[in-house]
Write a protein that holds these residues in place. Structure first.
Motif, PDB file in Angstrom:
ATOM      1  N   ALA A 183       7.157  34.192  52.923  1.00 40.31           N
ATOM      2  CA  ALA A 183       6.617  33.556  54.117  1.00 40.31           C
ATOM      3  C   ALA A 183       7.485  32.403  54.591  1.00 40.31           C
ATOM      4  CB  ALA A 183       5.190  33.078  53.853  1.00 40.31           C
ATOM      5  N   ALA A 184       8.021  31.624  53.650  1.00 41.21           N
ATOM      6  CA  ALA A 184       8.860  30.483  54.022  1.00 41.21           C
ATOM      7  C   ALA A 184      10.134  30.943  54.720  1.00 41.21           C
ATOM      8  CB  ALA A 184       9.208  29.667  52.781  1.00 41.21           C
ATOM      9  N   GLU A 185      10.674  32.065  54.297  1.00 42.70           N
ATOM     10  CA  GLU A 185      11.888  32.604  54.920  1.00 42.70           C
ATOM     11  C   GLU A 185      11.599  33.097  56.327  1.00 42.70           C
ATOM     12  OE1 GLU A 185      15.017  36.294  54.212  1.00 42.70           O
ATOM     13  OE2 GLU A 185      13.909  35.474  52.491  1.00 42.70           O
ATOM     14  N   VAL A 186      10.450  33.748  56.502  1.00 41.76           N
ATOM     15  CA  VAL A 186      10.062  34.230  57.819  1.00 41.76           C
ATOM     16  C   VAL A 186       9.855  33.057  58.767  1.00 41.76           C
ATOM     17  CG1 VAL A 186       8.272  35.430  59.127  1.00 41.76           C
ATOM     18  CG2 VAL A 186       9.034  36.342  56.926  1.00 41.76           C
ATOM     19  N   ALA A 187       9.167  32.003  58.299  1.00 44.50           N
ATOM     20  CA  ALA A 187       8.913  30.827  59.133  1.00 44.50           C
ATOM     21  C   ALA A 187      10.211  30.151  59.537  1.00 44.50           C
ATOM     22  CB  ALA A 187       8.008  29.844  58.390  1.00 44.50           C
ATOM     23  N   ALA A 188      11.166  30.074  58.609  1.00 46.05           N
ATOM     24  CA  ALA A 188      12.450  29.434  58.908  1.00 46.05           C
ATOM     25  C   ALA A 188      13.230  30.238  59.943  1.00 46.05           C
ATOM     26  CB  ALA A 188      13.268  29.286  57.632  1.00 46.05           C
ATOM     27  N   ALA A 189      13.189  31.569  59.823  1.00 44.35           N
ATOM     28  CA  ALA A 189      13.886  32.417  60.791  1.00 44.35           C
ATOM     29  C   ALA A 189      13.255  32.281  62.167  1.00 44.35           C
ATOM     30  CB  ALA A 189      13.840  33.873  60.321  1.00 44.35           C
ATOM     31  N   TYR A 190      11.935  32.189  62.225  1.00 45.17           N
ATOM     32  CA  TYR A 190      11.227  32.028  63.500  1.00 45.17           C
ATOM     33  C   TYR A 190      11.597  30.702  64.147  1.00 45.17           C
ATOM     34  CZ  TYR A 190       7.358  32.126  66.828  1.00 45.17           C
ATOM     35  OH  TYR A 190       6.605  32.119  67.983  1.00 45.17           O
ATOM     36  N   ALA A 191      11.720  29.657  63.319  1.00 42.34           N
ATOM     37  CA  ALA A 191      12.038  28.334  63.846  1.00 42.34           C
ATOM     38  C   ALA A 191      13.454  28.273  64.404  1.00 42.34           C
ATOM     39  CB  ALA A 191      11.860  27.277  62.757  1.00 42.34           C
ATOM     40  N   ARG A 192      14.336  29.159  63.944  1.00 38.05           N
ATOM     41  CA  ARG A 192      15.730  29.140  64.407  1.00 38.05           C
ATOM     42  C   ARG A 192      15.933  29.853  65.739  1.00 38.05           C
ATOM     43  NH1 ARG A 192      16.766  30.220  58.881  1.00 38.05           N
ATOM     44  NH2 ARG A 192      17.108  32.435  59.328  1.00 38.05           N
ATOM     45  N   ILE A 193      14.915  30.516  66.254  1.00 34.99           N
ATOM     46  CA  ILE A 193      15.043  31.236  67.526  1.00 34.99           C
ATOM     47  C   ILE A 193      15.321  30.244  68.646  1.00 34.99           C
ATOM     48  CG2 ILE A 193      13.855  32.678  69.219  1.00 34.99           C
ATOM     49  CD1 ILE A 193      12.241  33.876  66.918  1.00 34.99           C
ATOM     50  N   ASP A 194      16.334  30.520  69.429  1.00 30.53           N
ATOM     51  CA  ASP A 194      16.694  29.651  70.550  1.00 30.53           C
ATOM     52  C   ASP A 194      15.702  29.865  71.694  1.00 30.53           C
ATOM     53  OD1 ASP A 194      17.851  28.101  72.471  1.00 30.53           O
ATOM     54  OD2 ASP A 194      19.614  29.374  72.770  1.00 30.53           O
ATOM     55  N   ARG A 195      15.018  28.788  72.073  1.00 24.86           N
ATOM     56  CA  ARG A 195      14.034  28.885  73.153  1.00 24.86           C
ATOM     57  C   ARG A 195      14.452  28.061  74.369  1.00 24.86           C
ATOM     58  NH1 ARG A 195      11.345  29.496  68.458  1.00 24.86           N
ATOM     59  NH2 ARG A 195       9.823  31.206  68.370  1.00 24.86           N
ATOM     60  N   GLY A 196      15.742  27.882  74.511  1.00 23.57           N
ATOM     61  CA  GLY A 196      16.239  27.151  75.673  1.00 23.57           C
ATOM     62  C   GLY A 196      16.361  28.075  76.869  1.00 23.57           C
ATOM     63  N   TYR A 197      15.227  28.640  77.296  1.00 26.06           N
ATOM     64  CA  TYR A 197      15.243  29.638  78.348  1.00 26.06           C
ATOM     65  C   TYR A 197      15.640  29.017  79.690  1.00 26.06           C
ATOM     66  CZ  TYR A 197      12.325  31.958  74.856  1.00 26.06           C
ATOM     67  OH  TYR A 197      11.833  32.497  73.694  1.00 26.06           O
ATOM     68  N   LEU A 198      16.295  29.831  80.491  1.00 26.47           N
ATOM     69  CA  LEU A 198      16.666  29.404  81.834  1.00 26.47           C
ATOM     70  C   LEU A 198      15.403  29.255  82.680  1.00 26.47           C
ATOM     71  CD1 LEU A 198      18.832  28.920  84.042  1.00 26.47           C
ATOM     72  CD2 LEU A 198      18.756  31.393  84.486  1.00 26.47           C
ATOM     73  N   ARG A 199      15.277  28.133  83.354  1.00 23.91           N
ATOM     74  CA  ARG A 199      14.148  27.891  84.241  1.00 23.91           C
ATOM     75  C   ARG A 199      14.670  27.677  85.650  1.00 23.91           C
ATOM     76  NH1 ARG A 199       9.368  26.040  81.466  1.00 23.91           N
ATOM     77  NH2 ARG A 199       9.708  25.975  79.228  1.00 23.91           N
TER      78      ARG A 199
END
Length: 209
Positions: free
Chosen positions: A20-36
């Protein structure tokens, strides 16, 4: 062991579960700097864009002032005969002048016999002309928005997000989300457009601004 458990056991054998800790860390690394492309709240430009895009999907969009919501709802409902289904917690002031039979929290078995449904929404997206229901306050269960042939949705100015990114930030992914872009339609058979296949044939939207 039932069939579902057996299938999941085989899948786990191919792709072992990750901690679970590995999954959470991978989720946190997702780039969410979406173009607005839009910033700020429900400006006139954003509301106009929503109305334009929703109309492109063959929805009837009517801008109304807060003091004319009840009058406009009454006008739209009077065009059809029969009773309308409404959520039990739909604001009473929206229906104050309805003048037609209303069924609050209708039984699922009765939905097909209704003239239509009236609901609010959780959010709307200007960029795509989409309305989102999470079937919470003033929206009723999903079936109410899918079975009746006519759906009138009241959208408040503050519920209109400029783009998909901002709309998703306002929504709870744990809720049952329904995205509505115009009347239900399909062109699956010989590219011939047929409306009312998966939901209401007629969609009308009141934008309160």
């Amino acid at each position: 062991m039932n069939a579902r458990e057996e299938i999941l056991r085989r899948v786990d054998g191919i792709v072992p579960p990750r901690p679970a800790a590995e999954v959470a860390a991978a989720y946190a690394r997702i780039d969410r700097g979406y173009l607005r492309r839009h910033n700020g709240g429900p400006s006139a430009e954003v509301l106009d864009l929503f109305a334009e895009r929703a109309a492109d999907y063959r929805a009837t969009v009517l801008p109304v002032s807060p003091d004319r919501v009840a009058e406009t709802v009454a006008q739209r409902l009077s065009a059809r005969s029969g009773a309308y289904g409404v959520p039990g917690d739909l604001p009473a002031e929206w229906l104050a002048a309805a003048g037609v039979p209303l069924v609050r929290d209708p039984d699922p078995a009765s939905l097909d016999g209704l003239a239509g449904a009236v609901t609010g929404c959780a959010a709307a997206i200007a960029e795509t002309g989409t309305i989102v229901l999470d079937h919470g306050e003033a929206q009723g269960p999903r079936a109410l928005s899918l079975v009746p042939d006519y759906h009138l949705i009241v959208v408040l100015a503050g519920q209109v997000a400029p783009d998909v990114t901002e709309a998703l930030e306002r929504l709870d992914p744990r809720r049952p989300l329904t995205f509505v872009s115009g009347p239900s339609a399909t062109s699956d058979i010989e590219l011939s457009r047929v409306e009312g296949v998966h939901g209401p044939r007629t969609l009308e939207v009141l934008v309160v601004r």
